[in-house]
Design a protein around this motif. Sequence first.
Motif, PDB file in Angstrom:
ATOM      1  N   GLY A  66       0.794  -1.226   0.000  1.00 51.15           N
ATOM      2  CA  GLY A  66       0.000   0.000   0.000  1.00 51.15           C
ATOM      3  C   GLY A  66       0.822   1.269   0.000  1.00 51.15           C
ATOM      4  O   GLY A  66       0.273   2.360   0.036  1.00 51.15           O
ATOM      5  N   HIS A  70       0.982   4.250   3.950  1.00 51.02           N
ATOM      6  CA  HIS A  70       0.064   3.222   4.450  1.00 51.02           C
ATOM      7  C   HIS A  70       0.748   2.378   5.521  1.00 51.02           C
ATOM      8  O   HIS A  70       0.167   2.111   6.587  1.00 51.02           O
ATOM      9  CB  HIS A  70      -0.385   2.347   3.280  1.00 51.02           C
ATOM     10  N   ASN A  73       1.198   4.316   8.724  1.00 49.65           N
ATOM     11  CA  ASN A  73      -0.068   4.465   9.459  1.00 49.65           C
ATOM     12  C   ASN A  73      -0.404   3.213  10.257  1.00 49.65           C
ATOM     13  O   ASN A  73      -0.946   3.304  11.369  1.00 49.65           O
ATOM     14  CB  ASN A  73      -1.205   4.796   8.494  1.00 49.65           C
ATOM     15  N   ASN A 167      -4.195   9.411   2.660  1.00 50.82           N
ATOM     16  CA  ASN A 167      -4.301   8.445   1.569  1.00 50.82           C
ATOM     17  C   ASN A 167      -4.332   9.171   0.233  1.00 50.82           C
ATOM     18  O   ASN A 167      -4.854  10.280   0.121  1.00 50.82           O
ATOM     19  CB  ASN A 167      -5.567   7.605   1.719  1.00 50.82           C
ATOM     20  N   GLY A 168      -3.746   8.549  -0.772  1.00 47.89           N
ATOM     21  CA  GLY A 168      -3.889   9.064  -2.133  1.00 47.89           C
ATOM     22  C   GLY A 168      -2.978  10.200  -2.509  1.00 47.89           C
ATOM     23  O   GLY A 168      -3.199  10.851  -3.531  1.00 47.89           O
ATOM     24  N   GLU A 172       2.853  12.531   0.736  1.00 46.25           N
ATOM     25  CA  GLU A 172       2.162  12.361   2.012  1.00 46.25           C
ATOM     26  C   GLU A 172       2.937  12.898   3.200  1.00 46.25           C
ATOM     27  O   GLU A 172       2.354  13.330   4.192  1.00 46.25           O
ATOM     28  CB  GLU A 172       1.811  10.892   2.234  1.00 46.25           C
TER      29      GLU A 172
END
Length: 250
Positions: A66, A70, A73, A167-168, A172
């Motif tokens: 991911g 990800h 997290n 996310n996305g 990030e």
Amino acid sequence: MPEVSIITPVYNSSKFLKQTIGCVLNQTFTDFEWLITDDASSDDSVAILRKCKDPRIKLTFSETNGGAGHARNISLSKATGRYITFLDSDDFWEPNFLLEMVQFLKQENAELAYSNYARCEENLTPILADFKADKEVDFHSLLKTCRLSLLSSMYDSRRVGIEYFPNGSKREDHVMWLNLLKKIPTAKPLNKTMAKYRMHSNGISRRKSSIIKDQYLVYRDHMRFNTLKSGFYTAQWALNGFLKYSKFFN
């Protein structure tokens, strides 16, 4: 509960992972937990990690790949330490990194701090001048350039809470720092080199021309700025990124 939680994502990291493990286990500050999430590696990274029997290492597995945010997290959701810091699986800390960062946060009564780091090639030989933590960073200055690096920063989760990665977004880390600095006045600089960053030739952070759109989306989608304001800060970020990595200016 440990005083520090170290967050590390791992994905096909066997080339440098042993050195990263060594730098953590050699820290002079020992009251930490090391939360590692393997992001569906296909090499022998997991085998290397399983050889480490230190009880402070807590290994988690992601069923699918991911991405680093990800994986971070997942580890953050399990963190119990007061102070949160990040170390990618190919980076390196000097032995006193944790000790000096914790002491500095307490002495300065700061929620967030960052230090200098050396910019190195794969064998950890410096190729640019050290990046200097010589300025206090606030939300507005962070919009123009991301002076905060994950491997050389630490924050106090008791005072600001746990800040997760969005996310996305391919940017990030920048979004996470911006969201955190919305909560506090400044990040304090510790002008001392205590980390080493491997600048891979194909690293995404250096391909500025290919991620202009991703950076624009930081401002438009995550900061909710209008088109003109988003374009202005994207241009500022691109210029500062050129100055940050250009050998002419280092």
